[in-house]
Design a protein around this motif. Structure first.
Motif, mmCIF file in Angstrom:
data_model
loop_
_atom_site.group_PDB
_atom_site.id
_atom_site.type_symbol
_atom_site.label_atom_id
_atom_site.label_comp_id
_atom_site.label_asym_id
_atom_site.label_seq_id
_atom_site.Cartn_x
_atom_site.Cartn_y
_atom_site.Cartn_z
ATOM 1 N N GLU A 215 21.331 67.427 8.747
ATOM 2 C CA GLU A 215 20.743 68.633 9.332
ATOM 3 C C GLU A 215 19.282 68.766 8.937
ATOM 4 O O GLU A 215 18.920 68.541 7.790
ATOM 5 N N ASP A 216 18.434 69.113 9.931
ATOM 6 C CA ASP A 216 17.112 69.611 9.591
ATOM 7 C C ASP A 216 16.973 70.995 10.221
ATOM 8 O O ASP A 216 17.968 71.592 10.649
ATOM 9 N N ASN A 217 15.772 71.536 10.260
ATOM 10 C CA ASN A 217 15.613 72.915 10.733
ATOM 11 C C ASN A 217 15.788 73.071 12.231
ATOM 12 O O ASN A 217 15.892 74.194 12.724
ATOM 13 N N SER A 218 15.811 71.973 12.987
ATOM 14 C CA SER A 218 15.890 72.083 14.438
ATOM 15 C C SER A 218 17.103 71.404 15.047
ATOM 16 O O SER A 218 17.517 71.755 16.153
ATOM 17 N N SER A 219 17.689 70.429 14.349
ATOM 18 C CA SER A 219 18.736 69.615 14.973
ATOM 19 C C SER A 219 19.788 69.201 13.948
ATOM 20 O O SER A 219 19.563 69.261 12.737
ATOM 21 N N THR A 220 20.921 68.766 14.478
ATOM 22 C CA THR A 220 21.957 68.127 13.677
ATOM 23 C C THR A 220 22.144 66.715 14.206
ATOM 24 O O THR A 220 22.247 66.500 15.416
ATOM 25 N N TYR A 221 22.172 65.748 13.292
ATOM 26 C CA TYR A 221 22.388 64.352 13.653
ATOM 27 C C TYR A 221 23.728 63.904 13.075
ATOM 28 O O TYR A 221 24.088 64.280 11.963
ATOM 29 N N LEU A 222 24.431 63.083 13.823
ATOM 30 C CA LEU A 222 25.676 62.499 13.346
ATOM 31 C C LEU A 222 25.509 60.991 13.274
ATOM 32 O O LEU A 222 25.267 60.328 14.290
ATOM 33 N N TYR A 223 25.610 60.443 12.067
ATOM 34 C CA TYR A 223 25.545 59.002 11.838
ATOM 35 C C TYR A 223 26.977 58.505 11.663
ATOM 36 O O TYR A 223 27.754 59.092 10.903
ATOM 37 N N THR A 224 27.329 57.419 12.337
ATOM 38 C CA THR A 224 28.729 57.006 12.364
ATOM 39 C C THR A 224 28.910 55.532 12.027
ATOM 40 O O THR A 224 28.042 54.707 12.280
ATOM 41 N N LEU A 225 30.081 55.237 11.478
ATOM 42 C CA LEU A 225 30.629 53.888 11.330
ATOM 43 C C LEU A 225 32.107 54.021 11.645
ATOM 44 O O LEU A 225 32.876 54.521 10.817
#
Length: 279
Positions: A215-225
């Motif tokens: 998470e940052d102040n503008s977005s959520t990222y999902l990193y996957t394996l």
């Protein structure tokens, strides 16, 4: 008491010749206590933002104070977790096997003893450099107990995949000590007042939630394996938000909006990888 903890630091990397000049002109004076009087080569600014759930995003900026040729620099590093009776396996997506070690499919660090530097030629997908790793801690029964992920946010300023490909021929330094060093720039010449910024993360991962939520102040990222099949990740607070893929090798998002099932990803092979953005 609060939702975030923000830690900031900034410092100059001093010019070696200027240190010598100061020492010669100020006999007996501690130069380390007078760095404001000594010329610097570059100024580094770092910010670490910690959020609930052991999630940490990082921001690293570099300002050239004079013309300078930079060597290898990555801004992030880590050492593997260690618990008695447990083993650690490290995964790094999108890299070919090297010297008998296949980090794309996981390497048991208890058997790792090489010093490996991964270059752009080691990319499985040419336009995707090594950009994150995930370490999993396993107990004696072979079950995952906790994970740790580290890497870059690959669509931000100079931590973009395209910028890292342009700014370095090498992307990751994996030491025999099992220390873990991503590479952001190497052999780069900067002129005075040139400026670079890199965004990254350092997150712990719950074994029942293998998506790494950044998470940052503008977005959520999902990193996957992920292994073969359909996988979901609940984001109840984000229902209705747009969802897009910004990097993938063998993964497909099945919804372009976060919905009642959250984020739905189909993996076409074991140890596939992807980065998905919600905003």
């Amino acid at each position: 008491d609060g939702d975030t903890l923000v830690v900031k630091e900034s410092y100059k990397i001093l010019d070696y010749g200027a240190i010598v000049d100061f020492a010669q002109n100020n006999i007996g004076v501690n130069y380390a206590e007078n760095t404001d009087k000594i010329a610097g080569i570059v100024k580094i600014s770092n910010t670490y933002t910690f959020r609930k759930g052991l999630k940490c995003t990082t921001s690293h900026s570099l300002l050239a104070l004079k013309n300078v040729n930079l060597g290898r620099c990555g801004f992030l590093q880590s050492f593997p977790m260690s618990v008695s009776g447990h083993t650690v396996k490290r995964f790094m997506p999108n890299v070919k096997a090297k010297s008998g070690y296949d980090f794309a499919n996981g390497v048991d660090l208890s058997t790792y003893s090489a010093d490996l530097v991964f270059s752009q030629e080691d990319n499985i997908v040419p336009e995707i450099p090594a950009s994150y790793t995930v370490d999993w801690l396993y107990n004696q029964s072979g079950s995952k107990t906790i994970g740790f992920a580290m890497g870059y946010i690959v669509d931000k300023t100079n931590s973009k995949n395209s910028d890292r490909i342009a700014n370095t021929s090498n992307t990751w330094d994996m030491r025999s000590t099992t220390k873990n060093y991503p590479i952001a720039i190497e052999g780069l010449s900067l002129e005075k007042d040139d400026y670079l910024n890199f965004q990254g993360f350092r997150n712990y991962v719950h074994p029942e939630r293998p998506f790494v939520e950044v998470e940052d102040n503008s977005s959520t990222y999902l990193y996957t394996l992920l292994d073969t099949g359909v996988h979901t990740y609940d984001l109840s607070n984000n229902i209705g938000d747009s969802l897009k893929s910004i990097q993938n090798d063998g993964e497909l998002i099945l919804n372009d909006t976060v919905d009642a099932s959250g984020v739905v990803v189909k993996s076409t092979k074991n140890n596939s990888s992807g980065i998905f953005k919600v905003n």
